[in-house]
Design a protein around this motif. Structure first.
Motif, PDB file in Angstrom:
ATOM      1  N   ALA A 413     -34.583-103.859-104.120  1.00 23.17           N
ATOM      2  CA  ALA A 413     -34.324-102.797-103.063  1.00 23.17           C
ATOM      3  C   ALA A 413     -36.057-102.014-103.758  1.00 23.17           C
ATOM      4  O   ALA A 413     -36.325-102.367-104.588  1.00 23.17           O
ATOM      5  N   PRO A 414     -36.415-101.149-102.545  1.00 22.61           N
ATOM      6  CA  PRO A 414     -37.457-100.887-103.569  1.00 22.61           C
ATOM      7  C   PRO A 414     -37.293 -99.637-104.529  1.00 22.61           C
ATOM      8  O   PRO A 414     -36.247 -99.321-104.762  1.00 22.61           O
ATOM      9  N   ILE A 415     -38.736 -99.621-105.692  1.00 23.43           N
ATOM     10  CA  ILE A 415     -38.789 -99.547-106.760  1.00 23.43           C
ATOM     11  C   ILE A 415     -40.260 -98.381-106.806  1.00 23.43           C
ATOM     12  O   ILE A 415     -41.119 -98.204-106.254  1.00 23.43           O
ATOM     13  N   THR A 416     -39.768 -96.988-107.177  1.00 25.05           N
ATOM     14  CA  THR A 416     -40.975 -95.666-106.816  1.00 25.05           C
ATOM     15  C   THR A 416     -41.397 -96.025-108.567  1.00 25.05           C
ATOM     16  O   THR A 416     -40.504 -95.464-109.733  1.00 25.05           O
ATOM     17  N   SER A 477     -51.051-101.838-113.189  1.00 27.45           N
ATOM     18  CA  SER A 477     -50.894-100.374-113.302  1.00 27.45           C
ATOM     19  C   SER A 477     -51.344-100.414-111.070  1.00 27.45           C
ATOM     20  O   SER A 477     -52.100 -98.653-111.018  1.00 27.45           O
ATOM     21  N   ALA A 478     -52.102-100.835-111.149  1.00 27.11           N
ATOM     22  CA  ALA A 478     -52.329-100.441-109.302  1.00 27.11           C
ATOM     23  C   ALA A 478     -51.652-100.493-108.652  1.00 27.11           C
ATOM     24  O   ALA A 478     -51.688 -99.994-107.643  1.00 27.11           O
ATOM     25  N   TYR A 479     -50.495-100.725-108.791  1.00 29.95           N
ATOM     26  CA  TYR A 479     -49.501 -99.875-108.222  1.00 29.95           C
ATOM     27  C   TYR A 479     -48.725 -98.159-108.433  1.00 29.95           C
ATOM     28  O   TYR A 479     -48.096 -98.573-108.197  1.00 29.95           O
ATOM     29  N   ALA A 480     -48.894 -97.674-109.643  1.00 30.61           N
ATOM     30  CA  ALA A 480     -48.616 -97.352-109.772  1.00 30.61           C
ATOM     31  C   ALA A 480     -48.591 -95.412-108.717  1.00 30.61           C
ATOM     32  O   ALA A 480     -49.776 -95.408-108.244  1.00 30.61           O
ATOM     33  N   GLY A 481     -47.779 -94.330-109.101  1.00 26.32           N
ATOM     34  CA  GLY A 481     -47.423 -94.120-107.710  1.00 26.32           C
ATOM     35  C   GLY A 481     -46.708 -94.117-106.637  1.00 26.32           C
ATOM     36  O   GLY A 481     -47.098 -93.509-105.157  1.00 26.32           O
ATOM     37  N   GLN A 482     -46.836 -95.959-106.444  1.00 29.76           N
ATOM     38  CA  GLN A 482     -46.293 -96.016-104.938  1.00 29.76           C
ATOM     39  C   GLN A 482     -45.045 -97.088-105.722  1.00 29.76           C
ATOM     40  O   GLN A 482     -44.158 -96.555-106.525  1.00 29.76           O
ATOM     41  N   VAL A 484     -42.626 -99.984-103.997  1.00 34.12           N
ATOM     42  CA  VAL A 484     -42.674-101.157-104.094  1.00 34.12           C
ATOM     43  C   VAL A 484     -41.837-102.177-104.918  1.00 34.12           C
ATOM     44  O   VAL A 484     -40.535-101.580-104.566  1.00 34.12           O
ATOM     45  N   ARG A 485     -41.199-103.693-104.226  1.00 37.90           N
ATOM     46  CA  ARG A 485     -40.836-104.689-104.135  1.00 37.90           C
ATOM     47  C   ARG A 485     -41.157-105.443-104.810  1.00 37.90           C
ATOM     48  O   ARG A 485     -42.424-106.088-104.793  1.00 37.90           O
TER      49      ARG A 485
END
Length: 510
Positions: A413-416, A477-482, A484-485
């Motif tokens: 599921a989506p993970i913020t 760390s490149a996905y921080a603030g996004q 993701v799944r």
């Protein structure tokens, strides 16, 4: 633990000296060359809480935690789960003995010089007669709490730390021997010392250190004398005299000293009887066994001397902090997402409708272990009961429910992810027989709004690969603030290979 001989030296403890990284062994004490950070106190309450868990596990599994019995695997799962949560890189190493699968658990603390490894270990198994709380729940629990304290304090020593819990010690040091025998010469040369803790809470306790310096026997490999002096130093500081115990390889230090790795450790006595002189030194009852419940059903949580357990747990930390070298501390990571796969958190199989596998499709479930001619294929969950697995049911034979005919995938599921997110960690394995090839694989990816990153890509090979739970960490760390799944995919893309894969204990930290 096997029976051991002890040698009486009198009340005086030897002078302590630090075993600094890279220091040469010497028969005489040497002055420390640098200031070493003081070790923190190890919580007796926490150590005893681990022992209570081991007792509960034994009670729920036929009264013991022996090799090949469900109580042993449950004990390993408990220890592994705590280490995974704390940020260790864990590996479950499997072996077969007397027709049963056994397991070693290795836990590496990230950082430190990987060419200079300090290992700390003890056996996790007990005998079939009882729950094995002193032998060796005591050493296992104290080592676990020391490792968790390393993580809790953000300790970063100069040397690389590796903690170990061995299987099948009670049957002849089987697990630790398997580990050492499967190290390459280069891997052995990187281990600068091994500390062993076996039975450290005996009710009629003595205080014994392995005779690394050879003052009452043959001693250990070069470097063992320094380990002994550091351990003795802790007891000297608290005014407790220490005696030698024979360094004859009757516990899990044996395989290490046989290949020249310096070793040492502590012990509070087994079936041997405390002498009158020893009762004068330490208190307790002369003429009575150090542990009257040695290898018996009464080796329960009631069979522990709290004072001895507390002193020895603190001695383990003293040795780890002293021998590990001063590397400083850093703030422990903050967990922002975790999934132990014990309940449904929204994983979707074949999320894109493109899977081609005809069997062994990914699912969240309770995997049933399988093997083929001694090669472990599908494994029990890394922690608890649930895991992501390529077909949880064992089927009529090992090849009945493995990945066949193509690819299979599953997505979270989506993970913020909040700002500052840094690390994804998870347990994984890929197992196959020698009919596999590099076309088979296990891949784990992070899928973001603007693309994806493969964080694990493990190909198959034309060789038997036994399933072993390993821990992987990746910088996300490149996905921080996004949002993701996580996407997990396995493939039998070769010629009808026998392939199994699993993922468990997922955590994201910042």
């Amino acid at each position: 633990m096997s029976p051991r001989r002890t040698v009486t030296l009198g009340a005086a403890a030897l002078l302590a000296a630090a075993f600094l990284p890279g220091a040469a062994a010497s028969a005489a004490p040497t002055a420390p060359q640098t200031t070493v950070q003081a070790a923190p106190d190890i919580s007796l309450a926490n150590v005893k809480a681990h022992l209570s868990q081991f007792q509960s596990i034994a009670d729920a599994n036929g009264g013991n935690r022996a090799h090949g019995r469900p109580g042993y695997r449950a004990s390993l799962d408990y220890v592994k789960a705590r280490l995974d949560e704390a940020g260790f890189q864990t590996t479950v190493q499997s072996f077969t003995y007397r027709g049963a699968t056994g397991y070693n658990l290795l836990a590496d603390w990230p950082g430190g010089d990987t060419n200079d490894v300090l290992m700390v270990g003890g056996h996790l198994d007990g005998v079939t007669a009882g729950p094995g709380i002193n032998d060796n729940g005591s050493g296992s629990a104290a080592i676990l709490e020391t490792a968790l304290t390393v993580a809790r304090t953000g300790h970063r020593p100069d040397r690389h730390l590796r903690f170990a819990w061995w299987g099948a010690e009670e049957l002849g040091l089987i697990g630790s021997t398997y580990y050492v025998n499967n190290l390459s010469s280069a891997e052995r040369s990187r281990i600068g010392g091994y500390l062993n803790f076996d039975m450290i809470g005996s009710p009629n306790a003595g205080y014994f250190a392995y005779d690394g310096d050879g003052s009452s026997g043959s001693g250990g490999p070069a470097g063992s004398a320094e380990i002994e002096r550091v351990l003795r130093g802790h007891f000297e500081n608290i005014g407790v005299p220490v005696q030698d115990t024979a360094f004859d390889g009757r516990s899990d230090y044996g395989p290490f000293i046989r290949v020249g790795i310096p070793a040492g450790g502590l012990f509070t006595g087994a079936e041997g009887r405390k002498t009158t002189q020893q009762a004068q030194l330490w208190g307790g009852q002369a003429g009575v066994a150090f542990d009257r419940c040695y290898h018996a059903s009464c080796d329960t949580t009631a069979n522990i001397n709290d004072t001895a357990l507390d002193r020895n747990a603190d001695a383990i930390a003293h040795a780890v902090w002293t021998l590990g070298g001063e590397g400083g501390t850093q703030q422990p990571p903050d967990t922002v997402h975790s999934d132990d796969l014990e309940s449904d958190t929204g994983w979707t199989a074949d999320p894109d409708g493109t899977d081609t596998a005809t069997s062994g499709r990914w699912e969240r479930g309770t995997p049933q272990p399988t093997s083929w001619s001694g090669t472990a294929l599908q494994l029990a969950a890394a922690g608890g009961d649930g895991a992501l697995v390529t077909g949880a049911a064992a089927g009529s034979d090992p090849g009945a429910n493995d990945v066949d005919g193509g690819t299979s995938s599953i997505r979270s599921a989506p993970i913020t992810l909040p700002a500052g997110t840094r690390t994804l960690s998870f347990s994984w394995y890929l197992a196959h027989l020698d009919n596999s090839s590099s076309a088979d694989y296990l891949r784990v990816s992070v899928v973001g709004p603007n693309g994806s990153t493969t964080v694990l890509n493990q190909p198959g090979a034309a060789t038997n690969r036994a399933g072993t739970w390993r821990t992987h960490q990746a910088d996300i760390s490149a996905y921080a603030g996004q949002t993701v799944r996580l996407h997990v995919e396995a493939a039998d893309a070769g010629t009808a290979s026998l392939v199994e894969a699993g993922v468990d204990t997922i955590a994201i930290t910042r």
